[in-house]
Enzyme design. Sequence first.
Site, PDB file in Angstrom:
ATOM      1  N   SER A 426       0.835  -1.196   0.000  1.00  0.00           N
ATOM      2  CA  SER A 426       0.000   0.000   0.000  1.00  0.00           C
ATOM      3  C   SER A 426       0.869   1.245   0.000  1.00  0.00           C
ATOM      4  O   SER A 426       0.371   2.351  -0.059  1.00  0.00           O
ATOM      5  CB  SER A 426      -0.916   0.001   1.221  1.00  0.00           C
ATOM      6  N   HIS A 447      -4.307  -3.984  -4.812  1.00  0.00           N
ATOM      7  CA  HIS A 447      -4.440  -3.384  -3.490  1.00  0.00           C
ATOM      8  C   HIS A 447      -5.840  -3.598  -2.941  1.00  0.00           C
ATOM      9  O   HIS A 447      -6.802  -2.984  -3.399  1.00  0.00           O
ATOM     10  CB  HIS A 447      -4.106  -1.890  -3.564  1.00  0.00           C
ATOM     11  N   GLU A 459      -7.833  -1.859  -5.977  1.00  0.00           N
ATOM     12  CA  GLU A 459      -7.087  -0.967  -6.864  1.00  0.00           C
ATOM     13  C   GLU A 459      -6.086  -1.823  -7.647  1.00  0.00           C
ATOM     14  O   GLU A 459      -5.316  -2.580  -7.057  1.00  0.00           O
ATOM     15  CB  GLU A 459      -6.340   0.095  -6.038  1.00  0.00           C
ATOM     16  N   ASN A 497      -6.229   5.906  -0.328  1.00  0.00           N
ATOM     17  CA  ASN A 497      -5.497   6.479   0.802  1.00  0.00           C
ATOM     18  C   ASN A 497      -5.136   7.939   0.560  1.00  0.00           C
ATOM     19  O   ASN A 497      -5.111   8.751   1.481  1.00  0.00           O
ATOM     20  CB  ASN A 497      -4.222   5.679   1.079  1.00  0.00           C
TER      21      ASN A 497
END
Length: 654
Positions: A426, A447, A459, A497
Site C-alpha cells: 500500500s 491493493h 485498486e 489512501n
Amino acid sequence: MAPQPQLTETKNWNFHTDVEGLGWLTINTPNSPVNTLSREAIMELETLVARFEDLANSRELVGVILLSGKDSGFIAGADISEFDAMSDFSVLPEALKRTHALFQRIENLKIPVVAGIHGFALGGGLELALACHYRVAVNDDKTRIGFPEVNLGIFPGFGGTGRSIRQAGPVDAMSIMLSGRLLRAGAARGLGLVDKLVRHRDMLRWEARKAVLQHRKSKHAGLFKRVMGMGPLRGYAVSKMQEQVAKKARKEHYPAPYALIDLFEKHGDDWQAMIGGEIDAFAPLMGSDTASNLRRVFFLSEGLKKQGTKGAKFARVHVIGAGVMGGDIAAWCALRGMAVTLQDLDMDRIKPALDRGKKLFRKRLKKKFEVDAAVARLEADPAGKGVSRADVVIEAVVENLEIKRKIFAGLEDKLKPGAILATNTSSIELERIAEGLKDPARLIGLHFFNPVAQLPLVEIIRSTFNNDAEIGKGAAFALAIGKSPVVVKSAPGFLVNRVLMPYMLDAVQRVEAGESKELLDAAAVAFGMPMGPIELMDTVGLDVGLSVATELGHEVPERSKFSKLVTAKKLGRKSGEGFYKWVDGKAQKGPVPDHKDLAELGRALVKPLVDMSKVVVSEGVVANGDMADIGVIMGTGFAPFLGGPLQARKDGKA
Ligand code: T1G
C-alpha cells in the site's frame, strides 16, 4: 372453431400458439445481454395483450405461458437507461399509468397466464410475473428474485408494491422491497411470490403447460399474514420498518424507503389501493437527484465490469504472507471458488488465518457441504509448493522493500507462464519492487482494503513497466473474485489512501484544536459518509494512519495528541483505545454537542477529500473523473446518493 395457429414477432417478443391452443410468449430484448421492459417492449406487449383478449373471447386460446428467450434470465426490470428521460415529470405518470393498465389487463384475462422464471426476475420483471396468474421458477443457483429498486432511489412502480403484498403479506413484501435483497427461488416460494419450483430450466415449459391446462391459480397471503397490515398492528409494523430503515439510511439522503413506508401506512390493508397510490408517490422519487446519482453509480459500476481481459481463467491462487491482509485475501479467494495455497514461515503463523477463513465461510455460506468445500480449498503451504501451479501469486508480507524484493526474486523462475504476479503493497512504489525482476513488466499491484470481505474495491496498480496485458488480467482476476477493479497509476497512496488522508488529518487537527470528535463524526455522517473521520482513524489503526500520513508527506508533529497516542500504543479499535475508547468493537461516544448546521459542517469536513479527488484526476492517477467518483465510493463509502465527490462538487453539494 378449430384453433388457428398464431405467430407474431415483434422486436422484443415472439408469440405463437400450438396445437393444444396454448400461447407461448417469449421475451428477447434485442442487442442486450439481459431482458428489460423498455417502453418499446411495453408498447409491443400492449398490442399482444389485445390479441390475447380477442383470442380468449373467441376461445381460440386456452392460456398464455410467458418465458424468457435468454440464458441470462427472465427480465431484469424496466430499462434503466431510459430513466433519465422519464424523470421528466410530465411524461412519467402517463407512462406508468399505461403500464399499470396493461398489467391489470393481463390479470383480468379470462384465460390463465403463467410465468416461467429462470435467472434474474427483478423489479419490473418480477412485477410482470406477479401480474400473471401463476409462477413457476427454476430452483437453482442462478435464479434471483427481488426488487432492487431502492438501490436506484425508487421503489417498484409497475404495481409491484400492492401485488407483492397480496402474495407475500405486508411484512415480508415490505422487507424485500425496503432492503432490495434478492431471493433464491426456494425462498421466493416460501414467501408466496412463486408458486411452483422445478429443478431444471428444461422442465419449465412442461410445468407451466400443466399449470395452464389445470387452471392453477396462485394463492394470496392468508389472514394470518395480512393481519399485520390492518388496524393498530399496521402502526406497529410501520414503526418497526422505520426503525430498520433508519439504521441504514437517512430520509434526506435516501427518501425512497421512507416514501414506501408512508404508502404502506396509508394503504397497507388494501393492496389495490396501494397500487393506486403507487404512481403519485413514485414519480417525484424518480425525478430526484438521489435517484439520478444512484443510476450514475449503477452504470459506473457496470462499466467497471467491462474491464479486464476477456476469457481469462483463474483457478489457483497462491498468497504469500498470512497476516491480516494476506490471510483475508486468501480466505476471500477460497470463498469465491478458487483453490488457494497460503504461505508463511510456519504453521503457527498460518493457522490463525485459516481459522478466520472458517469463520468467514460459516457466515457467508449456508450449507455445511459448501463450508467444508471452502475449507478444503484454503490450504496451508509453508513450503510454497503452490507457486508453480498458481494462476495468480499475491504477495502480502510486511511493508519492507528488501524483504519483498527477495521474495519476488525467488518467485520469478517458478511461475507458470502467463500467471499474474502481484503485490498488495500500500505504500512502496511498485517500480522499486519490480526493478529487481528479470521481467519488471510482470509485476502489478492488487491493493485490497481492510476488511477484505466487506470492501468491494480492488485498486489495480499500474507501474511504468506494465503493459495493458498485465493490467487487463489483474482486472479480470478482481472481477473473477467478485470485486470491483479500478486501475490506478503507481503513485503514493494510490487513489483511496490519497483522498482519505487529508480528510482524516484535517479532522484530527480539529480535535487537537479543541473541537468535539463526536460532533465531527456526526457531521460527516449527516453529510453522507458511512462513518466519521475520527472513528475511521480509530478503525484503520492510528499506527497505520500515522505511517500512511508520513509516506504521503503530511507532517504530524511529535507533540501532537495523534503521535502521543501512537507512542502510548493507543492504536484505536484494535487496542481498545485511540481517540475513542472501544468496547466490543464499538466506539464509546459521548453526547454530540448542539450545532446549528451539521450537514454544513460535514461539507466543510469532506472538502479536503473532494479537493484531493480533483488533484488525483489532474495528475492522471486514475483515468478520469468518473473513475475517481466510483473508486472513492467503492473504497471509502463516500455518499453514493451524491454520485461521488466530483459529481457532488459539480452539483454544488460538496
Ligand atoms: N436496465 C438497463 N440495462 C440493464 C438492466 C436494466 N434494468 N439490468 C442490466 N442491464 C445491463 C447492464 O447495464 C449491462 O450492460 C448488462 O445489462 C448486463 O448486466 C418500474 C422502476 C441483472 C443482476 O435494478 O442488478 O424495474 O454494461 O453485466 O453481472 O418497478 O445488471 O453490458 O452494456 O451487470 O450478470 C430494477 C439492475 C430496475 C436490475 C445482472 N432492476 N441490474 O448482473 O450482468 S427498476 C435492477 C442488475 C424497475 C419498475 C422499476 C444486474 C443484473 P452492459 P451485468 P450481471
